[in-house]
Enzyme design. Structure first.
Site, PDB file in Angstrom:
ATOM      1  N   ASP A 183       6.817  -4.269 -11.465  1.00 38.10           N
ATOM      2  CA  ASP A 183       5.473  -4.787 -11.221  1.00 38.10           C
ATOM      3  C   ASP A 183       5.396  -6.290 -11.495  1.00 38.10           C
ATOM      4  O   ASP A 183       4.768  -7.032 -10.740  1.00 38.10           O
ATOM      5  CB  ASP A 183       4.451  -4.024 -12.059  1.00 38.10           C
ATOM      6  CG  ASP A 183       4.283  -2.580 -11.591  1.00 38.10           C
ATOM      7  OD1 ASP A 183       4.795  -2.223 -10.507  1.00 38.10           O
ATOM      8  OD2 ASP A 183       3.639  -1.798 -12.315  1.00 38.10           O
ATOM      9  N   GLY A 187       3.293   4.097   1.153  1.00 32.92           N
ATOM     10  CA  GLY A 187       4.336   4.266   2.163  1.00 32.92           C
ATOM     11  C   GLY A 187       4.943   2.938   2.569  1.00 32.92           C
ATOM     12  O   GLY A 187       4.824   1.934   1.877  1.00 32.92           O
ATOM     13  N   HIS A 190       9.465  -4.027  -3.937  1.00 33.45           N
ATOM     14  CA  HIS A 190       8.779  -3.265  -4.988  1.00 33.45           C
ATOM     15  C   HIS A 190       8.931  -1.763  -4.752  1.00 33.45           C
ATOM     16  O   HIS A 190       9.207  -1.005  -5.686  1.00 33.45           O
ATOM     17  CB  HIS A 190       7.302  -3.667  -5.028  1.00 33.45           C
ATOM     18  CG  HIS A 190       6.526  -3.055  -6.133  1.00 33.45           C
ATOM     19  ND1 HIS A 190       5.615  -2.043  -5.912  1.00 33.45           N
ATOM     20  CD2 HIS A 190       6.515  -3.296  -7.470  1.00 33.45           C
ATOM     21  CE1 HIS A 190       5.070  -1.711  -7.065  1.00 33.45           C
ATOM     22  NE2 HIS A 190       5.596  -2.451  -8.028  1.00 33.45           N
ATOM     23  N   ASP A 191       8.737  -1.322  -3.510  1.00 31.71           N
ATOM     24  CA  ASP A 191       8.929   0.100  -3.183  1.00 31.71           C
ATOM     25  C   ASP A 191      10.346   0.539  -3.543  1.00 31.71           C
ATOM     26  O   ASP A 191      10.548   1.604  -4.139  1.00 31.71           O
ATOM     27  CB  ASP A 191       8.688   0.360  -1.692  1.00 31.71           C
ATOM     28  CG  ASP A 191       7.228   0.288  -1.289  1.00 31.71           C
ATOM     29  OD1 ASP A 191       6.366   0.112  -2.172  1.00 31.71           O
ATOM     30  OD2 ASP A 191       6.946   0.395  -0.080  1.00 31.71           O
ATOM     31  N   GLY A 243       0.851  -1.184   0.000  1.00 33.80           N
ATOM     32  CA  GLY A 243       0.000   0.000   0.000  1.00 33.80           C
ATOM     33  C   GLY A 243       0.886   1.233   0.000  1.00 33.80           C
ATOM     34  O   GLY A 243       2.074   1.169  -0.319  1.00 33.80           O
TER      35      GLY A 243
END
Length: 147
Positions: free
Chosen positions: A124, A58, A74-75, A56
């Site tokens: 992704d 942050g 991923h972040d 999600g």
């Protein structure tokens, strides 16, 4: 015209352009990610949103499990791509479009996209692959949104 006024004018125009872009441009990369999740992940996007400390918006702290670690990676991937392949863009990488499709059960990023789009698509694709590889570790109690 004074140098201060000129500098102020340039900053004001740039700020307005960025604000307008943020208001009116759909978050294309996020739409691609949503579509990819709906198509290729073993779970729905809602089951990942708000999961652990990183899935999600942050993210901070220690990932609660391998699914949350997928989101942390991923972040970090988006951050790296934003600094490298997409560094020439003024806008947020979450607004950049890319093309992808499925070949059987495999996500395929379009090689015709520019380096930025290909890199975002790979971020992704990698998280969807990570979700699917670690699905056995999914714990609904870690989902702050629906758990």
């Amino acid at each position: 015209m004074s140098p201060k006024f000129l500098l102020f004018s340039i900053i004001a125009v740039w700020s307005c352009a960025a604000a307008i872009e943020a208001l009116f441009i759909q978050p294309r990369s996020l739409a691609n990610f949503l579509s990819m999740t709906l198509t290729a992940a073993k779970r729905s996007p809602q089951e990942y949103d708000g999961y652990g400390n990183y899935c999600g918006w942050g993210g901070e702290g220690t990932p609660v499990d391998s699914i949350d670690r997928c989101c942390q990676v991923h972040d970090n991937c988006y951050g790296t791509v934003n600094e490298n392949e997409c560094g020439h863009y003024i806008r947020n990488v979450k607004l950049i479009d890319y093309d992808w499709h499925m070949e059987g059960t495999e996500i395929v990023c379009d090689p015709k996209d520019d380096a930025c789009g290909r890199a975002l698509c790979k971020c992704d694709k990698d998280i969807i692959d990570c979700f699917n590889e670690n699905d056995k570790d999914y714990n609904p109690e870690y989902n702050k949104v629906i758990g």
